[in-house]
Design a protein around this motif. Structure first.
Motif, PDB file in Angstrom:
ATOM      1  N   ARG A   1      -0.589 -14.693 -52.383  1.00 21.23           N
ATOM      2  CA  ARG A   1      -0.982 -13.330 -52.781  1.00 21.23           C
ATOM      3  C   ARG A   1      -0.218 -12.275 -51.971  1.00 21.23           C
ATOM      4  O   ARG A   1       0.308 -11.305 -52.518  1.00 21.23           O
ATOM      5  CB  ARG A   1      -2.492 -13.173 -52.584  1.00 21.23           C
TER       6      ARG A   1
ATOM      7  N   PRO B   1      -9.522  -9.044 -55.297  1.00 25.02           N
ATOM      8  CA  PRO B   1      -8.940  -8.727 -56.614  1.00 25.02           C
ATOM      9  C   PRO B   1      -9.847  -7.924 -57.542  1.00 25.02           C
ATOM     10  O   PRO B   1      -9.347  -7.110 -58.327  1.00 25.02           O
ATOM     11  CB  PRO B   1      -8.648 -10.114 -57.209  1.00 25.02           C
TER      12      PRO B   1
ATOM     13  N   LEU C   1      -8.690  -4.459 -59.461  1.00 23.37           N
ATOM     14  CA  LEU C   1      -8.672  -4.274 -60.908  1.00 23.37           C
ATOM     15  C   LEU C   1      -9.428  -3.031 -61.351  1.00 23.37           C
ATOM     16  O   LEU C   1      -9.040  -2.369 -62.312  1.00 23.37           O
ATOM     17  CB  LEU C   1      -9.243  -5.520 -61.604  1.00 23.37           C
TER      18      LEU C   1
ATOM     19  N   ASP D   1      -3.445  -1.653 -54.915  1.00 20.82           N
ATOM     20  CA  ASP D   1      -3.046  -2.911 -54.299  1.00 20.82           C
ATOM     21  C   ASP D   1      -3.485  -2.860 -52.840  1.00 20.82           C
ATOM     22  O   ASP D   1      -2.898  -2.141 -52.022  1.00 20.82           O
ATOM     23  CB  ASP D   1      -1.526  -3.082 -54.415  1.00 20.82           C
TER      24      ASP D   1
ATOM     25  N   GLU E   1     -14.874 -12.169 -60.724  1.00 17.45           N
ATOM     26  CA  GLU E   1     -14.044 -13.234 -60.159  1.00 17.45           C
ATOM     27  C   GLU E   1     -14.852 -14.513 -60.008  1.00 17.45           C
ATOM     28  O   GLU E   1     -15.981 -14.495 -59.514  1.00 17.45           O
ATOM     29  CB  GLU E   1     -13.514 -12.804 -58.788  1.00 17.45           C
TER      30      GLU E   1
ATOM     31  N   SER F   1      -4.371 -17.667 -69.260  1.00 14.83           N
ATOM     32  CA  SER F   1      -3.474 -16.507 -69.311  1.00 14.83           C
ATOM     33  C   SER F   1      -3.964 -15.580 -70.417  1.00 14.83           C
ATOM     34  O   SER F   1      -5.093 -15.676 -70.863  1.00 14.83           O
ATOM     35  CB  SER F   1      -2.031 -16.955 -69.552  1.00 14.83           C
TER      36      SER F   1
ATOM     37  N   TRP G   1      -5.996  -9.414 -69.876  1.00 17.63           N
ATOM     38  CA  TRP G   1      -7.132  -9.094 -69.021  1.00 17.63           C
ATOM     39  C   TRP G   1      -7.596 -10.266 -68.155  1.00 17.63           C
ATOM     40  O   TRP G   1      -8.737 -10.281 -67.703  1.00 17.63           O
ATOM     41  CB  TRP G   1      -8.302  -8.554 -69.858  1.00 17.63           C
TER      42      TRP G   1
ATOM     43  N   ARG H   1      -6.507 -12.504 -64.675  1.00 16.54           N
ATOM     44  CA  ARG H   1      -5.649 -12.642 -63.491  1.00 16.54           C
ATOM     45  C   ARG H   1      -6.020 -13.938 -62.777  1.00 16.54           C
ATOM     46  O   ARG H   1      -7.200 -14.253 -62.617  1.00 16.54           O
ATOM     47  CB  ARG H   1      -5.847 -11.441 -62.556  1.00 16.54           C
TER      48      ARG H   1
ATOM     49  N   ASP I   1      -5.214 -15.939 -59.207  1.00 16.64           N
ATOM     50  CA  ASP I   1      -4.622 -16.040 -57.865  1.00 16.64           C
ATOM     51  C   ASP I   1      -4.796 -17.482 -57.415  1.00 16.64           C
ATOM     52  O   ASP I   1      -5.934 -17.949 -57.254  1.00 16.64           O
ATOM     53  CB  ASP I   1      -5.336 -15.112 -56.881  1.00 16.64           C
TER      54      ASP I   1
ATOM     55  N   SER J   1     -11.384 -11.654 -64.379  1.00 18.29           N
ATOM     56  CA  SER J   1     -11.313 -10.986 -65.683  1.00 18.29           C
ATOM     57  C   SER J   1     -11.577  -9.502 -65.525  1.00 18.29           C
ATOM     58  O   SER J   1     -12.235  -9.067 -64.570  1.00 18.29           O
ATOM     59  CB  SER J   1     -12.335 -11.584 -66.658  1.00 18.29           C
TER      60      SER J   1
END
Length: 503
Positions: free
Chosen positions: A23, A305, A309, A314, A343, A369, A372, A374, A376, A398
């Motif tokens: 990450r 994360p 989102l 970041d 998550e 994939s 919307w 992700r 990690d 998501s």
């Protein structure tokens, strides 16, 4: 501070492994920063090693001889001529001695000031500090307790109470006592575990709230005293005090409660003179609607994360910028929540057998994939999950404009995720996402104590069929190259990879 602009830091070593190292490397690559990985014997073929610009060998798999060896890490940093060191989470990430050594050697430390780390890392000291400044802490003792006074203190607080080690975390040595007899038994066990696990035998007592939620606030602060919150997360789906599902924002707070908890977190951060990224964790009692500061995590969190989102920020980049001396140019009113994120932590463990770890080779891997979603992660198909470290494989995250949309997308993402060869908790997470208590946000930290989640629970995805071959044949081919030449090719490829990374 201008996000996305070049930084003075040009080369970063991540003193960690797995998905958090991957990450951090990805943000560094976005910013044009060179990356350096560390690896033990167990991690020679790990994904973080493959993705780094340079990689250096640390030692045997045992953490004390590799990822927890401060002087080895500093030696590598000197050899690699890095500018800065990011600790990730776990291992040495909250060790003020490590942070001090990094700074002494002239490297940039990507984390809070060591004195702040020492302050918030002392659980009883932090309770005394914050309560003395008017920050609400969980009712309980501010000093260590002994078996002579424990029962009278617990009766004054009111049963049930929870016994906690003063010098540790991760749920180790924590016991809920519902009676004086249980308290006496658990106190002895907690002292033994505290001494063997953390080297300190002191324990303390807090009031236990059986119908509570776990709410935390993400903080970022620069070196000029400017501190911002990035809103809150809810992390109430837990087992053994370890988080399994996190979401942001919390679906449990009304606007007034949310404003109050955010304000309290900022006040606590200012009391601690907090810099860089950190998380202020609160216990929220659903019966009294009161909240209390539990602890401070002086590092980046596994669940960061979901905050990224909903805010579009970041957090790793913010860490890098404030560590390099930049001021936060953002204003609090500019950090707004858009949508909802959830998550799921996917672990290599068997929920149907008491969550025992499940190391081994990943025979098949299909990652989710599409829009919307992700992911990690620090693994790949054919990767050998080692038995020496935390069993976290990945985080599937998501995003949706609404919570319902985020839940539906996370279900879709997890249905696409296929992991064969090791046991994992994906099917447990899917059951939670279908439970009415999760759907209506009435769940508490005791949700996973419900045994129905574990009845007839699948714990591994089947290997997919391959046309023209039996799955047994295919697995055998993966395990062992057919010819001596093929074996030598594999070995030469590994040697070449190691030489390239270490040179």
């Amino acid at each position: 501070m201008s996000l996305g602009e070049p930084l003075e830091i040009k080369k970063v070593l991540v003193a960690n492994r797995g998905e958090i190292a991957v990450r951090v490397f990805r943000t560094c690559r976005d910013l044009g920063i060179k990356t350096v990985a560390l690896y033990s014997d167990a991690d020679r073929d790990a994904l973080h090693v493959k993705l780094a610009d340079e990689s250096y060998y640390l030692g045997p798999p045992e953490p004390l001889k590799s990822y927890l060896d401060v002087e080895k890490i500093i030696s590598v940093a000197k050899r690699a001529r890095v500018d800065a060191i990011h600790p990730g989470y776990g291992f040495l990430s909250q060790n003020p001695v490590f942070a001090e050594r990094i700074i002494e050697e002239g490297f940039v430390w990507i984390g809070p000031d060591p004195e702040t780390m020492r302050l918030v890392g002392d659980k009883l000291g932090a309770r005394r500090l914050f309560s003395g400044k008017g920050i609400p802490v969980v009712p309980g003792t501010l000093e260590p307790v002994n078996d002579r006074d424990a029962v009278s203190i617990a009766e004054e607080i009111g049963f049930p109470v929870i016994v906690k080690p003063a010098g540790g975390g991760g749920g180790i040595g924590m016991f809920v006592a519902t009676s004086p007899e249980k308290l006496d038994e658990y106190l002895k066990r907690a002292v033994e575990l505290a001494k063997s696990s953390f080297g300190k035998y002191e324990v303390y007592i807090e009031k236990y709230f059986p119908l509570s939620k776990h709410i935390e606030v993400q903080i970022i602060g620069d070196k000029n005293g400017h501190i911002l919150h990035l809103h809150e997360r809810e992390c109430s789906v837990q087992r053994r005090y370890q988080k399994v599902i996190e979401e942001a924002p919390s679906p449990s707070l009304d606007p007034q409660e949310k404003e109050k908890i955010l304000k309290t977190a900022l006040e606590a951060a200012k009391v601690a003179k907090y810099t860089n990224a950190g998380t202020f964790e609160f216990l929220f009692d659903t019966q009294s609607r009161g909240f209390f500061l539990l602890e401070v995590n002086s590092r980046i969190q596994v669940e960061h994360p979901v905050t990224e989102l909903i805010t579009g920020l970041d957090i790793v980049e913010l860490q890098l910028r404030v560590a390099s001396g930049e001021s936060l140019s953002l204003k609090q009113e500019e950090i707004v929540v858009r949508g909802h994120a959830i998550e799921a932590r996917i672990y290599a463990e068997d929920p149907s057998a008491g969550f025992v770890p499940s190391p081994g080779k990943i025979e098949h891997l299909s990652l989710p994939s599409g829009p919307w979603i992700r992911v990690d992660n620090g693994i790949y198909e054919g990767y050998e999950v080692p038995p020496y470290y935390d069993p976290l494989l990945m985080k599937v995250v998501s995003f949706g404009l609404t919570r319902g949309q985020a839940i539906a997308r996370l279900r879709r993402g997890l249905s696409e995720l296929k992991i064969s060869g090791i046991k994992h908790n994906k099917f447990l997470v899917l059951r939670v996402l279908e439970d009415q208590r999760f759907l209506d946000a009435s769940y508490t930290t005791r949700l996973l104590e419900d045994q129905k989640f574990y009845e007839n629970l699948q714990n591994e995805d089947p290997l997919p069929p391959i046309p023209g071959k039996s799955r047994t044949e295919t697995v055998e081919e993966r395990k062992e190259p057919k010819t001596k030449v093929e074996k030598e090719k594999v070995n030469l490829w590994r040697v070449a990879s190691r030489v390239r990374y270490e040179s």
